[in-house]
Design an enzyme around this catalytic site. Sequence first.
Site, PDB file in Angstrom:
ATOM      1  N   CYS A  65       0.811  -1.226   0.000  1.00 26.68           N
ATOM      2  CA  CYS A  65       0.000   0.000   0.000  1.00 26.68           C
ATOM      3  C   CYS A  65       0.844   1.275   0.000  1.00 26.68           C
ATOM      4  CB  CYS A  65      -0.932   0.018   1.203  1.00 26.68           C
ATOM      5  SG  CYS A  65      -1.941  -1.449   1.322  1.00 26.68           S
ATOM      6  N   HIS A 101      -3.527   7.179   3.422  1.00 26.83           N
ATOM      7  CA  HIS A 101      -3.918   5.855   2.922  1.00 26.83           C
ATOM      8  C   HIS A 101      -5.328   5.545   3.436  1.00 26.83           C
ATOM      9  CE1 HIS A 101      -3.966   1.804   1.718  1.00 26.83           C
ATOM     10  NE2 HIS A 101      -3.564   1.253   2.853  1.00 26.83           N
ATOM     11  N   ASN A 120     -10.070  -0.289   0.856  1.00 28.91           N
ATOM     12  CA  ASN A 120      -8.612  -0.187   0.751  1.00 28.91           C
ATOM     13  C   ASN A 120      -8.177  -0.763  -0.601  1.00 28.91           C
ATOM     14  OD1 ASN A 120      -5.854  -0.513   0.924  1.00 28.91           O
ATOM     15  ND2 ASN A 120      -5.876  -1.382   2.992  1.00 28.91           N
TER      16      ASN A 120
HETATM   17  N1  COA Z   1     -18.527  -8.577  10.368  1.00 32.90           N
HETATM   18  C1  COA Z   1     -19.000  -8.838  11.604  1.00 32.90           C
HETATM   19  N2  COA Z   1     -18.195  -9.167  12.636  1.00 32.90           N
HETATM   20  C2  COA Z   1     -16.868  -9.247  12.381  1.00 32.90           C
HETATM   21  C3  COA Z   1     -16.330  -9.007  11.108  1.00 32.90           C
HETATM   22  C4  COA Z   1     -17.220  -8.663  10.078  1.00 32.90           C
HETATM   23  N3  COA Z   1     -16.805  -8.392   8.833  1.00 32.90           N
HETATM   24  N4  COA Z   1     -14.996  -9.158  11.164  1.00 32.90           N
HETATM   25  C5  COA Z   1     -14.696  -9.475  12.437  1.00 32.90           C
HETATM   26  N5  COA Z   1     -15.831  -9.543  13.164  1.00 32.90           N
HETATM   27  C6  COA Z   1     -15.990  -9.827  14.586  1.00 32.90           C
HETATM   28  C7  COA Z   1     -14.836 -10.623  15.148  1.00 32.90           C
HETATM   29  O1  COA Z   1     -15.016 -11.985  14.923  1.00 32.90           O
HETATM   30  C8  COA Z   1     -14.928 -10.255  16.609  1.00 32.90           C
HETATM   31  O2  COA Z   1     -15.934 -11.039  17.205  1.00 32.90           O
HETATM   32  P1  COA Z   1     -15.757 -11.620  18.683  1.00 32.90           P
HETATM   33  O3  COA Z   1     -15.623 -10.410  19.569  1.00 32.90           O
HETATM   34  O4  COA Z   1     -16.997 -12.406  18.881  1.00 32.90           O
HETATM   35  O5  COA Z   1     -14.494 -12.425  18.642  1.00 32.90           O
HETATM   36  C9  COA Z   1     -15.415  -8.809  16.606  1.00 32.90           C
HETATM   37  O6  COA Z   1     -15.990  -8.598  15.299  1.00 32.90           O
HETATM   38  C10 COA Z   1     -14.326  -7.797  16.843  1.00 32.90           C
HETATM   39  O7  COA Z   1     -13.242  -8.103  16.007  1.00 32.90           O
HETATM   40  P2  COA Z   1     -11.926  -7.239  15.993  1.00 32.90           P
HETATM   41  O8  COA Z   1     -10.923  -7.850  15.071  1.00 32.90           O
HETATM   42  O9  COA Z   1     -11.492  -6.936  17.405  1.00 32.90           O
HETATM   43  O10 COA Z   1     -12.501  -5.889  15.358  1.00 32.90           O
HETATM   44  P3  COA Z   1     -11.805  -4.505  15.212  1.00 32.90           P
HETATM   45  O11 COA Z   1     -12.667  -3.445  15.732  1.00 32.90           O
HETATM   46  O12 COA Z   1     -10.385  -4.556  15.705  1.00 32.90           O
HETATM   47  O13 COA Z   1     -11.726  -4.299  13.632  1.00 32.90           O
HETATM   48  C11 COA Z   1     -10.401  -4.524  11.663  1.00 32.90           C
HETATM   49  C12 COA Z   1     -11.093  -5.268  12.799  1.00 32.90           C
HETATM   50  C13 COA Z   1      -9.800  -5.564  10.712  1.00 32.90           C
HETATM   51  C14 COA Z   1     -11.408  -3.672  10.925  1.00 32.90           C
HETATM   52  C15 COA Z   1      -9.271  -3.636  12.258  1.00 32.90           C
HETATM   53  O14 COA Z   1      -8.434  -4.403  13.096  1.00 32.90           O
HETATM   54  C16 COA Z   1      -8.426  -2.984  11.193  1.00 32.90           C
HETATM   55  O15 COA Z   1      -8.861  -2.124  10.471  1.00 32.90           O
HETATM   56  N6  COA Z   1      -7.124  -3.351  11.132  1.00 32.90           N
HETATM   57  C17 COA Z   1      -6.230  -2.772  10.154  1.00 32.90           C
HETATM   58  C18 COA Z   1      -6.461  -3.409   8.826  1.00 32.90           C
HETATM   59  C19 COA Z   1      -5.727  -2.717   7.721  1.00 32.90           C
HETATM   60  O16 COA Z   1      -5.685  -1.525   7.665  1.00 32.90           O
HETATM   61  N7  COA Z   1      -5.158  -3.529   6.834  1.00 32.90           N
HETATM   62  C20 COA Z   1      -4.525  -3.084   5.665  1.00 32.90           C
HETATM   63  C21 COA Z   1      -3.238  -2.459   5.941  1.00 32.90           C
HETATM   64  S1  COA Z   1      -2.569  -1.796   4.499  1.00 32.90           S
END
Ligand code: COA
Length: 319
Positions: free
Chosen positions: A110, A244, A274
Amino acid sequence: MSFTILGTGRAIPEYVLTNDELSTMVDTNDEWIRTRTGIEERHICKKETITELCVEAANNALENAGVTAAELDLIICSTMRGENLTPSQGCMIQKEIGATCPAFDVNAACSGFVYALDIAAGYFERKRVKKVLIVSMDNLSNITNWTDRSTCVLFGDGGAAAVLGEGNDLLSIHITAVGNDAAIRIPHGTNSSPFYEHEEERAVLYMAGNDVYRFATAAMTNGIKKAVEDAGLEQKDIDCVIPHQANIRIINTAAKNLDIPRDRFFCDVQHYGNTSSGSVPIALDEANRSGVLNKGDIIAMCAFGGGLTTGSCVIRWNK
Ligand code: COA
């Protein structure tokens, strides 16, 4: 001498995949995706190939810059995965737009657009070029695990291009890498050798979302701070931030940590998700074409991604 940005252009696939449609594919819902990421929809390649999108973005940028393909001295394409391993995506673009200059690819995930700007700056510094085309394009739907709800909701396809000319509008640029294949990894997926002893893995994206989130918020805050300091400016001097577009919460956190008002952060993550290397230049092109940018504005750009890589820079908008 560094460079000036003469023009930008983007190319986005036609098909729009909404959160509601995604909710029919995996156990998710519109409310979760909007509140956790800010994403409402993303565009996905159905008919379009990555080469077609690169060519469309390149031609749009050339037109916006008033430059012809024949005038180009160099083409740099930032992508994680071009149409072929060889020829490079840069060479495919050169062929299709009718340029004759050298062309190659760079893979910094990215952060690819900022890496490409830094490489181009070196060519201008050495007076090897007068006009450079950068095309940043990824086709992430191709390597998305469409059964993994924690990643498949985040990404989309598309990208953009910029034409650079001689000038002094790059005020600072800073790139970093920390080798890490635990946070984000996309294996190649195939190995045709009958001698190879390792198991093949699927060519899909693996991500430790929470680790990447922590890395990303620090990368965006520190990257912008560093680029602004290196430019000899203060944060309040920044007229527009082109961050980004990975997650609106990452952008909001960076805005809170910095002395730059939130309304100066340009956001289009809601429409594209993204798009990896395409993300920063798509936003730059939208800001350019929607009249958000004024001649003389000071812009900070910042990206982070697989690698793990980061890239940040400050430029004067002179268009
Ligand atoms: N829909 C519904 N629930 C979802 C889900 C979805 N698409 N994806 C995950 N969940 C659930 C998980 O299973 C978890 O459930 P649990 O509490 O029962 O275990 C809950 O939602 C929370 O998950 P979590 O991973 O803690 O959520 P979060 O608020 O941290 O958000 C991301 C997850 C991936 C959105 C976040 O971590 C993120 O944006 N990370 C950076 C990713 C990124 O930028 N990547 C590219 C880099 S270039």
